[in-house]
Scaffold this active site. Structure first.
Site, PDB file in Angstrom:
ATOM      1  N   CYS A  26      41.724  30.904  28.064  1.00 35.93           N
ATOM      2  CA  CYS A  26      41.331  31.520  27.288  1.00 35.93           C
ATOM      3  C   CYS A  26      40.658  31.363  26.705  1.00 35.93           C
ATOM      4  CB  CYS A  26      41.274  32.540  28.350  1.00 35.93           C
ATOM      5  SG  CYS A  26      42.329  33.749  27.805  1.00 35.93           S
ATOM      6  N   ALA A  27      39.551  32.325  25.524  1.00 33.27           N
ATOM      7  CA  ALA A  27      39.558  32.375  24.725  1.00 33.27           C
ATOM      8  C   ALA A  27      40.404  32.554  23.563  1.00 33.27           C
ATOM      9  CB  ALA A  27      38.623  33.507  24.077  1.00 33.27           C
TER      10      ALA A  27
END
Length: 467
Positions: A26-27
């Site tokens: 993810c980020a």
């Protein structure tokens, strides 16, 4: 840093490439599903260059690297483990990551993850509608344009559209998650919001027409803005579609399966599931409203203090569905400000750790992780800092409880979901300056209370890690 070297060391510490089932990112985090969760050496992984924290949640082993760096490490990690690459038989070594992670979750966490996968993609539409409602409200409150201005007409259309067609959005997203045809899910949402049905979103006081159908009284009431009914309907639709497809020959599948699925599910929705889902949804939201208005400050104290603990379990992912239902029924979301207090409190505790720790690596992680919490992303500071030493996590719970009690006491609300921390000011603003000021004060109380509580509790560090 040498990302290839870090990725190679990470693979070894995870138990080798054969122990990796699938991976994604993810980020900020590398998220890995493993065959054997006991093989990884957590302590040594935490000491790798660039690693800001390690934790296991939602059926995945998650390693925090931070924004930007995680992409580079994942690229090297994927090459070393072969996730996403073609095998010699022409298939994918990487199985569906979400499904692989779900298999390792307990039933409650699996339900929460399913709801998250359905509602997270809808967040941009809800946030946009909330901001548009705020703009419309300001134009009306300050009389920036006449009441009959086209601006008012258009902004009212733009801001309410997402909620009017919410069952269509949920139907599409839920069908994808349940493994059904997403366009059929959208069709079911369209049936439940058809113009022939009374729209309760815009005509709340009107009485729906009642018709007789096979001996049953059926209210021609639409489901615009509702959540529970379409979730139940699409789940049933996915079962019907799968069952029909098993018995229908491939040559006529395209004709028969959609027809049978839509007609059967449509009748089930209008006659049984829709009314039942409405009762369940109304019961849930009205119960929460009763607790909120009756327990008041005490409810904020409990929810604000416990929310971060709920985050660890992953169950918080299901809250988006509840918040969407609150907005649909009451026009406001009174839960999100409480969650926001718990999140910024984690940032306040992380800042206290920065000043208390003697470990240079922890200091390096603490500032960006804490700032991330103030922007609404708490995983780095929870798993990389506060939960690692436990006392800061307790301090954050104290700060979250104090902030939660304040925002409930002052009736801070939003008109959307999905944003916390500083970005949440955008969906707090539509309810006036008092709402903004009280939210800001709540942030100061939560973050400041967590900082002070963590400072008082102190930090017990491992002597070897100090070195």
């Amino acid at each position: 840093m040498d990302t290839k070297k870090v990725a190679h060391e990470l693979v070894e510490l995870l138990g080798g490439a054969d122990n990796v089932v699938s991976a994604t990112h993810c980020a900020t985090r590398l998220r890995i599903v493993l065959n054997d969760d006991d093989k990884p050496n957590k302590e040594e992984i935490e000491e790798l260059e660039g690693v800001k924290g390690v934790f296991k949640a939602s059926g995945q082993y998650q390693v925090i690297f931070g924004t930007g760096l995680v992409n580079k490490v994942y690229a090297e990690f994927a090459q070393l483990t072969g996730v996403g690459s073609k095998d010699t038989d022409g298939g994918e070594k990487q199985v569906d990551h979400a499904q692989a992670a779900k298999k390792k979750m307990n039933p409650l966490a699996r339900i929460a993850r399913t709801l998250s996968n359905i509602f997270v993609p809808i967040i941009p539409a809800i946030v946009a509608s909330g901001l548009l409602m705020g703009l419309l409200g300001m134009m009306q409150a300050f009389e920036l344009v006449p009441p009959d201005s086209p601006w008012i007409l258009f902004l009212d259309m733009f801001s309410s559209a997402a909620f009017i067609i919410l069952p269509i959005l949920i139907g599409f997203s839920a069908a994808k998650e349940f493994g059904a045809n997403p366009y059929l899910g959208a069709v079911l949402g369209g049936i439940m919001t058809h113009p022939a049905l009374l729209n309760p979103w815009t005509l709340a006081d009107a009485e729906p027409e009642t018709i007789q159908f096979i001996g049953m009284n059926v209210d021609l009431l639409g489901y615009q803005g509702t959540v529970i009914p379409i979730l139940l309907v699409v789940y049933i639709m996915s079962k019907i579609e799968r069952g029909v497809r098993k018995v229908v020959p491939n040559a006529i599948d395209l004709l028969v399966t959609p027809f049978v699925t839509v007609i059967l599910t449509g009748f089930i929705a209008m006659l049984f599931v829709g009314p039942l889902g409405t009762l369940i949804g109304n019961g849930l939201t009205w119960s929460l409203d009763y607790i909120y208005n009756t327990a008041g400050l005490f409810a904020g104290l409990i929810f604000g203090g416990l929310y971060s603990t709920i985050v660890i379990t992953g169950v918080h992912h299901s809250f988006h569905a509840i918040e969407a239902a609150l907005i649909a029924d009451f026009g406001v979301n009174f839960l999100l400000p409480i969650w926001a207090m718990a999140n910024v409190a984690q940032g306040g505790a992380g800042l206290a750790v920065f000043f208390l720790t003697k470990n240079p690596k922890i200091k390096e992680i603490a500032i960006p992780a804490s700032f991330s919490a103030f922007l609404g992303i708490t995983e780095p500071v929870i798993f990389g800092i506060n939960l690692r030493f436990m006392r800061p996590f307790i301090g954050a719970a104290i700060g979250g409880a104090l902030g939660g009690a304040y925002v409930v006491f002052t009736n801070v609300v939003t008109n959307a979901y999905g944003l916390t921390g500083i970005p949440m000011f955008a969906i707090v603003a539509p309810f006036g300056m008092a709402n903004i000021i009280n939210y800001a004060i709540g942030i100061l109380i939560a973050a400041g209370g967590a900082f002070v509580a963590t400072w008082i509790l102190g930090l017990k560090e491992d002597a070897e890690k100090k070195k």
